[in-house]
Design a protein around this motif. Structure first.
Motif, mmCIF file in Angstrom:
data_model
loop_
_atom_site.group_PDB
_atom_site.id
_atom_site.type_symbol
_atom_site.label_atom_id
_atom_site.label_comp_id
_atom_site.label_asym_id
_atom_site.label_seq_id
_atom_site.Cartn_x
_atom_site.Cartn_y
_atom_site.Cartn_z
ATOM 1 N N TYR A 38 -9.219 7.718 12.329
ATOM 2 C CA TYR A 38 -8.031 7.085 11.783
ATOM 3 C C TYR A 38 -8.125 7.047 10.259
ATOM 4 N N THR A 39 -7.027 7.332 9.604
ATOM 5 C CA THR A 39 -6.961 7.191 8.151
ATOM 6 C C THR A 39 -6.675 5.731 7.839
ATOM 7 N N GLU A 41 -4.262 4.646 6.225
ATOM 8 C CA GLU A 41 -2.814 4.461 6.433
ATOM 9 C C GLU A 41 -2.503 4.233 7.915
ATOM 10 N N GLN A 42 -3.172 4.953 8.787
ATOM 11 C CA GLN A 42 -2.963 4.761 10.230
ATOM 12 C C GLN A 42 -3.416 3.378 10.666
#
Length: 146
Positions: A38-39, A41-42
Motif C-alpha cells: 500500500y502507498t 495515499e492508499q
C-alpha cells in the motif's frame, strides 16, 4: 447437540477483538501494510473512508466461525482446554492454513503476508476452541432416569 450460545458469542467477540489488535500498530500493521504494498495515499484513503462496514461484516464472520467451531468441539467431545486447543488447531491446519496457502502459490502473494494472516487465524482458533470446550452451561437434565 446443544450449543452454548453465550460461549459462541463470547468467543466470536474475542476473535474479532484479536483481529483488531493483531492488525493494529502494536503488532502487525506496519509489516501488513508493507507486504500489501500500500502507498501512503492508499492508506490515507482507507482511513478516510472508514472501515465500519468491513468491521461489522468481520464480526458476523467471527460469529459464524465460532458457531461452526462450537459444533466441531461438541462433535469431537472436547471438554478440556487441551482438547479445545486441538480442535481449533486441526480445523486451522486442515481448512485455513491449507486453503490460504494457495493464495501464496497461485496469486504470488508474499509468504510474510500469509504468515501474518494465518498466524491470526491460528491464535484465534486456538483460543476459541479452548473457550468453547470448557465453557459449560448448567448440567443437562437427563431425558429419563432409571
Amino acid at each position: 447437540m446443544r450449543i452454548n450460545y453465550a460461549a459462541v458469542a463470547a468467543s466470536a467477540l474475542a476473535y474479532w477483538l484479536l483481529g483488531g489488535l493483531w492488525y493494529s500498530p502494536l503488532l502487525f500493521a506496519r509489516p501488513f501494510v508493507a507486504l500489501m504494498r500500500y502507498t501512503p495515499e492508499q492508506v490515507a484513503a482507507i482511513q478516510a473512508a472508514g472501515e465500519g462496514r468491513q468491521l461489522f461484516v468481520a464480526l458476523l464472520i467471527s460469529l459464524l466461525l465460532a458457531y461452526v467451531l462450537a459444533h466441531f468441539v461438541r462433535f469431537t467431545g472436547a471438554e478440556t482446554v487441551r482438547a479445545g486447543l486441538l480442535a481449533g488447531f486441526w480445523l486451522w491446519l486442515g481448512f485455513v492454513a491449507t486453503t490460504n496457502l494457495e493464495t501464496v502459490l497461485f496469486e504470488s502473494r508474499p509468504l510474510g503476508l500469509y504468515l501474518i494472516n494465518n498466524g491470526y487465524h491460528l491464535v484465534g482458533l486456538l483460543g476459541m476452541g479452548a473457550l468453547l470446550a470448557v465453557w459449560r452451561r448448567d448440567a443437562p437434565v437427563p431425558v429419563y432416569q432409571t
